[in-house]
Design a protein around this motif. Structure first.
Motif, PDB file in Angstrom:
ATOM      1  N   ASN A   1      39.937  48.224  38.150  1.00 55.08           N
ATOM      2  CA  ASN A   1      41.393  48.270  38.296  1.00 55.08           C
ATOM      3  C   ASN A   1      41.801  49.266  39.378  1.00 55.08           C
ATOM      4  O   ASN A   1      42.722  49.017  40.162  1.00 55.08           O
ATOM      5  N   MET A   2      41.118  50.413  39.417  1.00 53.59           N
ATOM      6  CA  MET A   2      41.413  51.414  40.448  1.00 53.59           C
ATOM      7  C   MET A   2      41.087  50.860  41.840  1.00 53.59           C
ATOM      8  O   MET A   2      41.835  51.077  42.797  1.00 53.59           O
ATOM      9  N   LEU A   3      39.972  50.151  41.944  1.00 51.52           N
ATOM     10  CA  LEU A   3      39.597  49.570  43.232  1.00 51.52           C
ATOM     11  C   LEU A   3      40.636  48.560  43.696  1.00 51.52           C
ATOM     12  O   LEU A   3      40.990  48.503  44.884  1.00 51.52           O
ATOM     13  N   MET A   4      41.151  47.765  42.766  1.00 53.85           N
ATOM     14  CA  MET A   4      42.173  46.778  43.112  1.00 53.85           C
ATOM     15  C   MET A   4      43.445  47.462  43.597  1.00 53.85           C
ATOM     16  O   MET A   4      44.079  47.013  44.575  1.00 53.85           O
TER      17      MET A   4
ATOM     18  N   GLY B   1      50.240  41.780  19.988  1.00 51.76           N
ATOM     19  CA  GLY B   1      49.138  42.689  20.319  1.00 51.76           C
ATOM     20  C   GLY B   1      48.684  42.441  21.742  1.00 51.76           C
ATOM     21  O   GLY B   1      49.210  41.561  22.444  1.00 51.76           O
ATOM     22  N   TYR B   2      47.713  43.229  22.190  1.00 48.69           N
ATOM     23  CA  TYR B   2      47.182  43.074  23.546  1.00 48.69           C
ATOM     24  C   TYR B   2      45.995  42.122  23.504  1.00 48.69           C
ATOM     25  O   TYR B   2      44.920  42.474  23.023  1.00 48.69           O
ATOM     26  N   TYR B   3      46.199  40.924  24.013  1.00 48.33           N
ATOM     27  CA  TYR B   3      45.168  39.903  23.970  1.00 48.33           C
ATOM     28  C   TYR B   3      44.710  39.498  25.372  1.00 48.33           C
ATOM     29  O   TYR B   3      44.062  38.477  25.548  1.00 48.33           O
ATOM     30  N   GLY B   4      45.039  40.316  26.359  1.00 49.65           N
ATOM     31  CA  GLY B   4      44.559  40.076  27.710  1.00 49.65           C
ATOM     32  C   GLY B   4      45.448  39.140  28.505  1.00 49.65           C
ATOM     33  O   GLY B   4      46.020  38.185  27.963  1.00 49.65           O
ATOM     34  N   ARG B   5      45.556  39.435  29.792  1.00 47.94           N
ATOM     35  CA  ARG B   5      46.326  38.588  30.697  1.00 47.94           C
ATOM     36  C   ARG B   5      45.536  38.404  31.988  1.00 47.94           C
ATOM     37  O   ARG B   5      44.925  39.362  32.476  1.00 47.94           O
ATOM     38  N   PRO B   6      45.544  37.195  32.555  1.00 46.29           N
ATOM     39  CA  PRO B   6      44.837  37.002  33.826  1.00 46.29           C
ATOM     40  C   PRO B   6      45.474  37.832  34.927  1.00 46.29           C
ATOM     41  O   PRO B   6      46.685  38.029  34.962  1.00 46.29           O
ATOM     42  N   LEU B   7      44.631  38.368  35.807  1.00 43.99           N
ATOM     43  CA  LEU B   7      45.049  39.183  36.956  1.00 43.99           C
ATOM     44  C   LEU B   7      45.598  40.547  36.539  1.00 43.99           C
ATOM     45  O   LEU B   7      46.197  41.245  37.356  1.00 43.99           O
TER      46      LEU B   7
ATOM     47  N   PHE C   1      36.764  39.236  38.635  1.00 39.15           N
ATOM     48  CA  PHE C   1      37.702  38.690  39.608  1.00 39.15           C
ATOM     49  C   PHE C   1      38.371  39.804  40.407  1.00 39.15           C
ATOM     50  O   PHE C   1      38.584  39.671  41.615  1.00 39.15           O
ATOM     51  N   LEU C   2      38.703  40.915  39.752  1.00 39.59           N
ATOM     52  CA  LEU C   2      39.328  42.036  40.458  1.00 39.59           C
ATOM     53  C   LEU C   2      38.400  42.583  41.533  1.00 39.59           C
ATOM     54  O   LEU C   2      38.853  42.961  42.623  1.00 39.59           O
ATOM     55  N   LEU C   3      37.106  42.645  41.236  1.00 45.01           N
ATOM     56  CA  LEU C   3      36.145  43.114  42.236  1.00 45.01           C
ATOM     57  C   LEU C   3      36.094  42.163  43.434  1.00 45.01           C
ATOM     58  O   LEU C   3      36.085  42.599  44.589  1.00 45.01           O
ATOM     59  N   ALA C   4      36.072  40.854  43.133  1.00 40.78           N
ATOM     60  CA  ALA C   4      36.053  39.868  44.213  1.00 40.78           C
ATOM     61  C   ALA C   4      37.347  39.900  45.021  1.00 40.78           C
ATOM     62  O   ALA C   4      37.331  39.836  46.261  1.00 40.78           O
TER      63      ALA C   4
END
Length: 354
Positions: free
Chosen positions: A258-261, A302-308, A333-336
């Motif tokens: 996330n920091m890299l993105m 709740g927190y169930y994840g979100r794309p991007l 995907f964030l790394l790519a």
């Protein structure tokens, strides 16, 4: 590239605001984690006093709750359903029991659908969710702690909660701190002058990105050491296992991509608009989006994840925290995407130089 990298890291380390930001992040994360550090085996006669209900959808051991066994959970739900049939619909206890028995061989999901279709009863799924945890006796709480801590060390569980809140605060920290990464270079006089210097596009872009990412690495290294030490000291009397490697592992998996993105987004925005500030509202919107809760099959928020998403939030309590769906895929995907943003930034720098 190395000279640019060293300059950026040195500039940040010299800024008092940078160290104040780290202190603010440490304080914010600690305020959220303090309660988890109070978990301990209960002494004979020790009581956890609160006015919370007997069953609840989310409860921690330091609040006196343990997960309700599946068979007991179904019984509690059926008891509440029987009470509803008697008090709301005026059924006799015998008739209510007979109605409930009609679905005794169905799974809980099918039973909820069955009753909602055949009786004017609603929100049965949320009623079942409220039986997920129940208050336990001292013996039950100690037995539960002994079971989960025999499976994995305390730091395995605690580091995931750490990654949750550290990732949240680091998202804001990186968004604000990295806004000045290109501030000096994007001034008109400096920006044009840089294109006349014998520095390659790859060297400049990668040097800036590496410098910004290293600032995040330094901050996270400090956070890891601080909270590893705090966790070690706080749980020493209980004999809990605490390993620094657990903190490093969760940081690398759930925070670093996330920091890299964020860094690479600033690189492209700064070169595209010759100003890093347009990246601030964009990243803040992404943070808000990443923190928007969803709902599970029972309609529970709740927190169930979100794309991007550019940060990872967890659902569940300390000892049963689970990864959001597709989290590994999203982090990959964030790394790519970060690599693509860097390549675009390099090409943009070359085009502007021409």
């Amino acid at each position: 590239m190395l000279a640019i990298f060293k300059r950026e890291v040195t500039n940040y380390l010299k800024r008092p605001l940078f160290w104040l930001g780290i202190a603010a992040v440490i304080l914010g994360v600690y305020l959220h984690l303090d309660f988890y550090l109070q978990i301990h085996f209960l002494f004979p006669g020790e009581q956890i006093v609160n006015n919370y209900p007997e069953t609840i959808h989310a409860g921690e051991t330091w609040e006196g709750y343990i997960p309700t066994p599946p068979e007991e959970r179904r019984s509690l739900w059926e008891a509440s359903l029987e009470e509803t049939f008697v008090s709301v619909f005026g059924m006799s206890s015998a008739k209510a029991e007979a109605a409930i028995k009609e679905a005794e061989n169905l799974s809980i999901y099918d039973a909820v659908s069955y009753f909602e279709e055949n009786y004017p009863v609603y929100r049965l799924a949320s009623a079942y969710e409220r039986t997920k945890y129940r208050k336990g006796t001292n013996e039950e709480i100690n037995a539960y702690l002994g079971q989960v801590l025999s499976e994995k060390p305390f730091s395995y569980y605690f580091s995931r909660i750490f990654a949750d809140f550290a990732g949240l605060y680091m998202g804001f920290f990186a968004t604000l701190m990295l806004a000045v990464l290109f501030m000096q270079d994007t001034r008109n006089s400096t920006y044009e002058l840089l294109h006349t210097k014998p520095v390659t596009a790859e060297g400049y872009v990668l040097g800036k990105a590496l410098g910004g990412f290293s600032v995040c690495l330094i901050t996270l290294a400090i956070l890891n050491l601080v909270f590893w030490a705090v966790c070690l000291i706080s749980t020493h009397d209980q004999g809990f296992e605490v390993h620094l490697l657990d903190f490093i592992r969760t940081t690398c998996l759930y925070i670093l991509p996330n920091m890299l993105m964020i860094v690479c987004t600033y690189v492209l925005i700064s070169l595209l608009f010759k100003n890093p500030l347009p990246g601030v509202p964009l990243l803040l919107l992404l943070i808000v989006y990443s923190n928007m809760p969803g709902r599970n099959a029972f309609g529970v928020s709740g927190y169930y994840g979100r794309p991007l998403a550019i940060m990872v939030r967890f659902s569940g309590q300390l000892f049963d925290t689970s990864d959001p769906p597709m989290v590994l895929l999203n982090q990959s995907f964030l790394l790519a995407a970060s690599a693509v943003l860097l390549l675009l930034s390099i090409q943009l720098w070359k085009w502007r130089r021409i």
